[in-house]
Design a protein around this motif. Sequence first.
Motif, PDB file in Angstrom:
ATOM      1  N   TYR A 229       0.842  -1.194   0.000  1.00 51.25           N
ATOM      2  CA  TYR A 229       0.000   0.000   0.000  1.00 51.25           C
ATOM      3  C   TYR A 229       0.881   1.249   0.000  1.00 51.25           C
ATOM      4  CZ  TYR A 229      -3.631  -3.272   1.507  1.00 51.25           C
ATOM      5  OH  TYR A 229      -4.503  -4.328   1.579  1.00 51.25           O
ATOM      6  N   VAL A 230       0.397   2.312  -0.649  1.00 57.03           N
ATOM      7  CA  VAL A 230       1.104   3.588  -0.714  1.00 57.03           C
ATOM      8  C   VAL A 230       0.294   4.622   0.066  1.00 57.03           C
ATOM      9  CG1 VAL A 230       1.933   5.414  -2.252  1.00 57.03           C
ATOM     10  CG2 VAL A 230       2.138   3.020  -2.930  1.00 57.03           C
TER      11      VAL A 230
ATOM     12  N   GLU B 132      -1.566   7.779   1.229  1.00 52.39           N
ATOM     13  CA  GLU B 132      -2.288   8.841   0.528  1.00 52.39           C
ATOM     14  C   GLU B 132      -2.597  10.041   1.406  1.00 52.39           C
ATOM     15  OE1 GLU B 132      -5.790   7.166  -1.394  1.00 52.39           O
ATOM     16  OE2 GLU B 132      -4.654   7.405  -3.251  1.00 52.39           O
ATOM     17  N   SER B 133      -2.967   9.770   2.677  1.00 52.96           N
ATOM     18  CA  SER B 133      -3.312  10.895   3.544  1.00 52.96           C
ATOM     19  C   SER B 133      -2.979  10.587   4.993  1.00 52.96           C
ATOM     20  CB  SER B 133      -4.797  11.257   3.409  1.00 52.96           C
ATOM     21  OG  SER B 133      -5.607  10.240   3.946  1.00 52.96           O
TER      22      SER B 133
ATOM     23  N   PRO C  59      -4.211  15.290   2.459  1.00 53.74           N
ATOM     24  CA  PRO C  59      -3.451  14.583   1.417  1.00 53.74           C
ATOM     25  C   PRO C  59      -1.949  14.737   1.642  1.00 53.74           C
ATOM     26  CG  PRO C  59      -5.077  16.060   0.447  1.00 53.74           C
ATOM     27  CD  PRO C  59      -5.063  16.322   1.920  1.00 53.74           C
TER      28      PRO C  59
ATOM     29  N   THR D  49       1.710  15.524   0.794  1.00 57.03           N
ATOM     30  CA  THR D  49       2.366  16.403  -0.175  1.00 57.03           C
ATOM     31  C   THR D  49       3.870  16.509   0.056  1.00 57.03           C
ATOM     32  OG1 THR D  49       1.937  18.316   1.243  1.00 57.03           O
ATOM     33  CG2 THR D  49       0.311  17.846  -0.484  1.00 57.03           C
TER      34      THR D  49
ATOM     35  N   GLN E 287       7.333   7.342  -3.103  1.00 55.52           N
ATOM     36  CA  GLN E 287       6.169   6.675  -2.545  1.00 55.52           C
ATOM     37  C   GLN E 287       6.482   6.190  -1.144  1.00 55.52           C
ATOM     38  OE1 GLN E 287       4.925   3.570  -5.216  1.00 55.52           O
ATOM     39  NE2 GLN E 287       3.717   4.984  -6.415  1.00 55.52           N
TER      40      GLN E 287
ATOM     41  N   ASP F 283       5.374   3.821   1.700  1.00 55.21           N
ATOM     42  CA  ASP F 283       4.581   2.608   1.596  1.00 55.21           C
ATOM     43  C   ASP F 283       4.684   1.712   2.812  1.00 55.21           C
ATOM     44  OD1 ASP F 283       7.161   1.625   1.335  1.00 55.21           O
ATOM     45  OD2 ASP F 283       6.731   0.406  -0.420  1.00 55.21           O
TER      46      ASP F 283
ATOM     47  N   SER G 158      -7.902  -0.297  -0.334  1.00 51.31           N
ATOM     48  CA  SER G 158      -7.296   0.625   0.627  1.00 51.31           C
ATOM     49  C   SER G 158      -7.054  -0.037   1.984  1.00 51.31           C
ATOM     50  CB  SER G 158      -8.177   1.859   0.813  1.00 51.31           C
ATOM     51  OG  SER G 158      -9.381   1.519   1.464  1.00 51.31           O
TER      52      SER G 158
ATOM     53  N   THR H  55      -6.462   1.341   6.146  1.00 48.46           N
ATOM     54  CA  THR H  55      -6.428   2.449   7.103  1.00 48.46           C
ATOM     55  C   THR H  55      -5.826   1.942   8.401  1.00 48.46           C
ATOM     56  OG1 THR H  55      -8.414   3.439   6.141  1.00 48.46           O
ATOM     57  CG2 THR H  55      -7.806   4.162   8.347  1.00 48.46           C
TER      58      THR H  55
ATOM     59  N   TYR I 133      -3.966   4.449   3.223  1.00 50.60           N
ATOM     60  CA  TYR I 133      -3.115   3.944   2.147  1.00 50.60           C
ATOM     61  C   TYR I 133      -3.981   3.440   1.002  1.00 50.60           C
ATOM     62  CZ  TYR I 133       0.797   3.635   5.485  1.00 50.60           C
ATOM     63  OH  TYR I 133       1.787   3.901   6.400  1.00 50.60           O
ATOM     64  N   LYS I 134      -3.432   3.500  -0.212  1.00 49.93           N
ATOM     65  CA  LYS I 134      -4.075   2.943  -1.403  1.00 49.93           C
ATOM     66  C   LYS I 134      -3.291   1.705  -1.821  1.00 49.93           C
ATOM     67  CE  LYS I 134      -5.150   4.009  -6.187  1.00 49.93           C
ATOM     68  NZ  LYS I 134      -5.005   4.997  -7.251  1.00 49.93           N
TER      69      LYS I 134
END
Length: 140
Positions: free
Chosen positions: A35-36, A38-39, A44, A46, A51, A53, A121, A123, A133-134
């Motif tokens: 998983y990568v 995301e927030s 989000p 930034t 990545q 992960d 996803s 969490t 994570y995605k």
Amino acid sequence: MKKLTCLALGIALLAGCAQSASDALSAKDLEHRRYVLESVDGKPLTASQRQLDISFGEKLHVAGSMCNRFMGQGKLDGNVLKVDGMASTRMLCAEPELNQLDNLIGELLTTGATVDVKPQSLTLKNQQHTLVYKQADWVY
């Protein structure tokens, strides 16, 4: 009629128990997945071009990266994931947010994070923080 009602009630109770047992998270739900991030706490990510992960290998071996790489042996207790004896590299990153994320993932995994897995996803959360994570493809 009473026997039929009792039988129906018994079947409903057993079905409810079976449903609860199947909802419990198992190592198989995480193994061989990457998983990568995301927030973090609803914001989000930034901070970095790379990545960030987390991945789960055989027997729930956990590995990943924020600023530093981390790894350890995961254990599930219901839907709570703990990584006992977590190890990591110890570099200082130029990006302060990445240094904070190192501390955050270390805290979450060593004290225990509630895990929620959806089809694409993951969490990880505790009372203070939530990491979303995605699911990603393996790139190794």
